[in-house]
Design an enzyme around this catalytic site. Structure first.
Site: not given
Length: 408
Positions: A156, A112, A89, A139, A209, A91, A94
């Site tokens: 992501d 995270e 998640a 994790d 990305c 920073p 989203k």
């Protein structure tokens, strides 16, 4: 004017508040235009200073974000009132957008792993002031959640970042050859975990990305061929140019779109009926005792004390007892009294109810307050609800009628 990827941003508010947030931006000289993908998504046309120095950014009403990064929550599109898991998640942009889409009666769990990025995530969640978002620190492939239970999952995934080469030119050079193998293995483990957690008929949005096919289309094929998932329809978004290498997935052409290169694949767990999954509406819960009259909590949650910290806890989440997670921090108990934290703009009671109101009509007044200027309000009590016109900003401490900001 063509959107500048460095100046894209989102409004962090409900749709009814959009005109008020835009008015706050315009009061400082920031002009923006809408992006066609969502009423919340915009790009800056001009401004007197970097957008991050605006009052709207300071009070959490905007989130500066590349416009490609806005697409995963829009592609996943959780229905209002639903539950969504963001597995990687930080920073937090989203997760915050998912929280807006799921709405006050929904729930988002932002995960995270422990480390500096977790602190960034939680700081951004506090700034957003959305009670429907909680966080945990595992994790991704080891989150102790119940299998077949999440109707919406966003993955992501950690990636090589080739799509960010304009900002990070070394990324394609560093992540080459065998160096990328650990990333590929991690992505597969995360996909395996996501597939296990996804409810039958549920939707998983896998994104990166990067423009590397091994991390994108090849991983999607693995999910379809090996993990019991199938491709779900994913329509192109207006204002972007895409490469369609694998049918049903989207790869953003960064240069042609004025954005980062990005990859999106929407997957559904088989055995569903093809409809988007929904969640039953949470049952009503009474407002808690002990948080004082200055707050108004959503009806589907309560306040609980953890040490000296009071947190908002949404109800009916069916989370396993083994999961360690944090709800939104409401404030502290000090000397037996509740002291609200400053960024509770979405928890304020209706204007004029529950707490004295400190209203400011010009941005200069707010800047003076934040810079420590000595003011006298004549207000009684320990705290005041701070407003810019009719837009709630949070709480300030009152000491003998003088406001003292405590925003962090």
């Amino acid at each position: 004017m063509k959107p500048d990827q460095a100046r894209a941003f989102r409004l962090v508010c409900d749709e009814a508040a959009i005109p008020k947030v835009l008015a706050l931006l315009e009061s400082e000289g920031y002009e923006s235009e809408g992006l066609p993908i969502s009423p919340f998504c915009r790009f800056l046309v001009r401004g007197p200073a970097p957008l991050g120095r605006s009052l709207a950014a300071f009070f959490g009403y905007i989130y500066i974000q590349d416009k490609s990064s806005m697409l995963p929550p829009l592609a996943l599109a959780p229905v209002p009132g639903s539950r969504a898991l963001d597995m990687c998640a930080s920073p937090g942009g989203k997760s915050i957008f998912l929280g807006q889409l799921a709405g006050p009666s929904g729930f988002v769990l932002a995960n995270e792993p422990p480390g500096a990025r977790l602190g960034t995530l939680r700081a951004n969640l506090v700034r957003a002031s959305l009670p429907q978002i909680a966080s945990c620190a595992y994790d991704g492939q080891k989150i102790p959640l119940v299998e077949n239970s999440w109707p919406y999952i966003l993955l992501d995934a950690p990636c090589s970042g080739w799509g960010t080469a304009e900002k990070n030119p070394l990324a394609p050079k560093i992540w080459r050859g065998k160096k990328i193998n650990p990333l590929l293995a991690l992505q597969r483990r995360l996909l395996e975990k996501a597939a296990a957690l996804l409810a039958p008929g549920g939707l998983l949005l896998y994104s990166t990305c990067t423009t590397n096919e091994a991390e994108n289309e090849a991983q999607t094929r693995y999910a379809i061929n090996e993990l019991g998932l199938e491709s779900a329809p994913l329509a192109p978004f207006a204002g972007f140019n895409f490469h369609e290498i694998l049918p049903g997935t989207l790869r953003v052409d960064g240069p042609a779109s004025g954005a980062q290169g990005f990859y999106l694949a929407l997957l559904r767990k088989k055995s569903g009926d093809g409809r988007r999954p929904e969640n039953p509406a949470p049952t009503r819960a009474g407002l808690p005792v002990g948080t004082g009259p200055c707050l108004e909590l959503p009806e589907n949650g309560r306040a609980e004390l953890f040490g000296e910290t009071v947190r908002y806890i949404p109800q009916n989440l069916h989370l396993p007892a083994a999961l360690v997670w944090q709800g939104y921090p409401l404030g502290k108990i000090r000397n037996g009294e509740f002291a609200p934290q400053a960024r509770l703009r979405n928890f304020l009671a209706p204007k004029g109810q529950g707490a004295p109101v400190l209203q400011m009509d010009g941005p200069g007044e707010i800047h003076a307050l934040l810079s420590g200027a000595c003011m006298y309000t004549g207000l009684a009590g320990a705290f005041a609800a701070l407003y810019w016109r009719d837009l709630p900003l949070g709480f300030v401490v009152l000491k003998n009628g003088r406001p003292i900001p405590a925003f962090r």
